[in-house]
Design a protein around this motif. Sequence first.
Motif, short mmCIF file in Angstrom:
data_model
loop_
_atom_site.label_atom_id
_atom_site.label_comp_id
_atom_site.label_asym_id
_atom_site.label_seq_id
_atom_site.Cartn_x
_atom_site.Cartn_y
_atom_site.Cartn_z
N UNK A 112 -14.47 -14.45 -32.55
CA UNK A 112 -14.86 -15.66 -33.24
C UNK A 112 -14.64 -15.52 -34.76
N UNK A 143 -22.91 -18.37 -32.46
CA UNK A 143 -21.77 -18.80 -33.26
C UNK A 143 -21.70 -20.31 -33.43
N UNK A 144 -22.50 -21.03 -32.66
CA UNK A 144 -22.40 -22.48 -32.65
C UNK A 144 -23.13 -23.07 -33.85
N UNK A 147 -26.42 -27.84 -37.81
CA UNK A 147 -25.95 -29.00 -38.56
C UNK A 147 -26.51 -30.31 -38.04
N UNK A 173 -18.11 -25.40 -27.42
CA UNK A 173 -19.37 -25.89 -28.00
C UNK A 173 -19.43 -27.41 -27.92
N UNK A 216 -20.00 -35.01 -32.86
CA UNK A 216 -19.28 -34.50 -34.02
C UNK A 216 -17.99 -33.85 -33.56
N UNK A 275 -23.24 -26.07 -34.73
CA UNK A 275 -23.77 -27.41 -34.53
C UNK A 275 -25.28 -27.45 -34.48
N UNK A 309 -15.59 -31.45 -35.48
CA UNK A 309 -15.84 -30.03 -35.72
C UNK A 309 -14.93 -29.14 -34.90
N UNK A 357 -24.30 -22.69 -24.31
CA UNK A 357 -23.29 -22.99 -25.33
C UNK A 357 -23.94 -23.59 -26.56
N UNK A 358 -24.91 -24.48 -26.33
CA UNK A 358 -25.59 -25.11 -27.47
C UNK A 358 -26.34 -24.08 -28.30
N UNK A 383 -25.53 -20.86 -28.51
CA UNK A 383 -24.70 -19.72 -28.87
C UNK A 383 -24.85 -19.44 -30.37
#
Lengths: 528, 489
Positions: free
Chosen positions: A326, B39-40, B45, A381, A397, B42, A400, B34-35, B37
């Motif tokens: 990543x 690294x996410x 944000x 994501x 979004x 979002x 992104x 996933x939400x 994660x």
Amino acid sequence: MTSLGEQIRARIPYQRRNAASLALLAFAMILTLSAFAEVGLARDGTIPSGLFVYGGGLVVLAVVAYVVQLKYAPYADPLLLPLAVALNGLGLAMIYRLDLDTSRDRKVAEMAGKHFLKDAADVPGQLMWTFVGIALFVAAIMIMRDTTRPDAPLSFTPKTAQRYTYLIGLTAIVLLLLPIVPGIGASINGARVWIHIGPFSVQPGEFAKLFLVVFFAGYLVNKRQAMSLIGKKVGPLSLPRARDLGPILVIWFFSLGVLFMQKDLGTALLYFGLFVSMLYIATQRVSWVVIGLGLLAVGVFVATQLPFMGHVNQRIDIWQNPTPYYDGGCLLDSGKVVPVNPNTDLFKAAKAAGSAFPGQSACIKLGGEYSDSAQLLKGMFALGEGGVLGTGLGQGQPWQTPLSFSDFIFDSMGEELGLTGLMALLLIYALIVQRGMKTAVAARDPFLKLFAGGVSFVVALQVFVIVGGVTKLIPLTGLTTPFLSQGGSSLMANWILIAILVRMSHDARKPAPQSIQDEGMTQIVSTR
Amino acid sequence: MDKPIRRVAIFGMLLFFGLMIQVNYVQGSEAESLRNDPNNARQYQNVFNSPRGQITAGGEVLASSSLTGKDNPKYGRTYKDGLVFSPVTGYFNGGASKVELAYNSLLGGTDKRITHQRWFDTFIGKKAEGANVELALDPDAQRKAYQLLRNGTTRRAGAAVIDIKTGAVKVLSSSSSFDPNLVAPQTGEKGVKVLEQLDGQRGVIQPLIDNGMSQTFPPGSSFKAVVAAMALDELGMSSSSTVNTGPLILPESGNPLPNSHDGGSCAGSAPLLGAFAESCNTSFARIALDAGIQKLHDESSKFGFNRHWSIEPLVKPAESDVPLSYVDANGNKVTTGRDGTARSGIGQENVRATPLQMAMVAAAVANDGKIMQPYLVQKVTTKDQKTLYEVDPKVFSEAMKSGSASQLRDMMRAVVNEGTAKNLIGQNIAGKTGTAEQGAGLPNARWFVGFSPIQNPRYAFAVVTEGSGDGASGAGPIAASIMAQVRRK
């Protein structure tokens, strides 16, 4: 015993299903216009002006396409045009929605002298390409006349193409090689599949795809008797003669060549799958499929072993284990992955040393291969954000996600339309493929059967490769998502593809030509 | 050729089935992970994309959201008099603290109580708007407190005022403090840096740690209120019981434990009331020695010492302690001995308390022994004024008997009328002074802990400031001014 094609033709009542087609088309339009309305309502609480410009534009084009189909191919399959319009409309709405969010980025990019395709969603451009695509659809329907009268003056039918098999094959190869030519070829996002003509970028591979189907169909129809009958039997496999195997090996090497030079794994996979499937349809021999898959396996294995093809290795590694990559990861020779993302000391050290690409520099220092899984993971994501019902159009979004308007538009759809929307999209694709396959079965001519079958399968395979890639089912390789992705080449090629299927389905579904006389059997003259 | 076409068609369908299964797996089962994660980006944000509710107090808007005009963050956060109110409002920049943290889901509009009520809006795609949070705080008194604390010392100072009948926190003030505007979303990277900098500050002044409830100080003589409560409640004494106020030699070390003065009540013997009013150390050290450290520990626990508790969800005041043992710098466990017990009895040794905790001690005295659960948030309403949450005052603990509380009230009144805080006569406050030594070279912690008005008390308070001198002059006048402002309401 009658063939399946005969049975299907016997059951088709030779009805014109234009009312059904119109109803479905109206539904596709309502779908598109609702999508535009939802984008506006969610963002500003008003019906957006884009509804009238872009949605309206698509409606006008679709109506024109319908009228042409009604006049020139009245027996055509009623589903193909509405399904294509629905996909194109939803894609346009998504690009419109992304354009609202990314237009500023595009302006900045244009000022910096970069090309817009690379940087942002562009809905006016996509509408223009939709116009060109549907115009090509209309033109193709009008030009391609009755298949049963290939020798009529000034007529061109899908069948005509059979006469130019090798010329068309050569054209496909030239198209594929164009991006490698210095000067006009361009590398975008790591794959060298573009050429620049004036202000436009064209992906010749999209068109080469269609030419290749024609070439394969023409070649295989000529050789299929020999290929399916002659050969040495080794165990359960019957091996073909070298002279029949030759062209396959040529195509195999060619696919690998494309893969090597353009780093375009998706296209290589697409051509190879296409060729194996058409070989199978033509010869009905499973041994050809086994040989084809064996060659593919050998090719992939060789590719992963070659040092300068670390690219392939890495794609597979990223697919299985994306997290360490990543924002930048470094695959060492030992198989270990060292993160070199901006949070790592390696990255900071390289940045402090003044490198423009600190992640890559750090990786080169370690002696590994650099890559970044951020695209794939950000797409995932987006899917996670969407969940089952999605955020609703205009409320997520999706910007992104990198390339949210092209390679990853399926993930953007997944974010805003959710699992529900994606299932619907996949069903639309599946219906197009199955309608095409049905057309292939119903077609009367072996060349046309192979042509229609190949064209339908290429849609299935392309959707599988790109959607499978962005949903992490298979390693990610770049391909366009038919009708959804932003880009002129893809839209034009796919509209021509639909036109070919519409024309063929018309020919297959219309009543058989009347015998000239019906006094006695000896009098029947058939052009078949 | 029909059979192979049919097979290829089936194979094509299998490809689509594969995709459908994968999409179901990803969006159906994997979506949650996933939400979340790491690294996410979002998840961090999303919170900036809808307007956050307001935090208000006494009709004033203390924290509000406004459009930044940018895509990300779409909404910023503005704090009125941030330095004054940040000990209660906390900050919000994706991460959060204090009320911003405790009521995050309501302020952000993601709480079930909002989404369920607005299911139709959610259905048609309107995002639920954040709810407004109303604090129990008295904004004028809070301002006054901040000003006085800041002027009162260059080091740390804190104050807490609670309503004795409900537990409503009227003032929770700290100096030093920080301005949450500097770390709000609109400041972006810069704000994160400021926050890191604030968080990284080592030493005495740590702006992110408020001195009202998140910082402990040695309570010194103000802790004698707890010891007196124990004497009245547990040791069978009354305010008129005679106690020894003469010199005390500590049992283990043989060192003397001095009084601040050896005249007046501290001349040798006095009623408990007198010893309390003049803050004679030796009598309270003797009471502690008689009872033992365990009993003192248990007594203080009734007031809320020695445990973690939450004033609001996720907001825990620092733990006030009367420790039975402590772990020294070398990691050894050291049990509080006899000398330590004696010193604990006068709020020294390792006894620590937050101003809020001491205000709760005073609240028990003022409210017939009963402490109400302190709270910061009065109620939460939606944009259209529907109430989603309203505080329901609860009893925190029954710290002492009503009769003992009544006697202790008189003792606290005597502190002002005839004891160590005569400088506060006429200010309508009663309480207990405290002057704690914090170790060699460090300034004293100067306390004044009590209630107001003198008759029929309504509020309990505690003020601590660091500096030279004593509690009566270092904290008393500040408390008097704050309480004058609080009583105005």
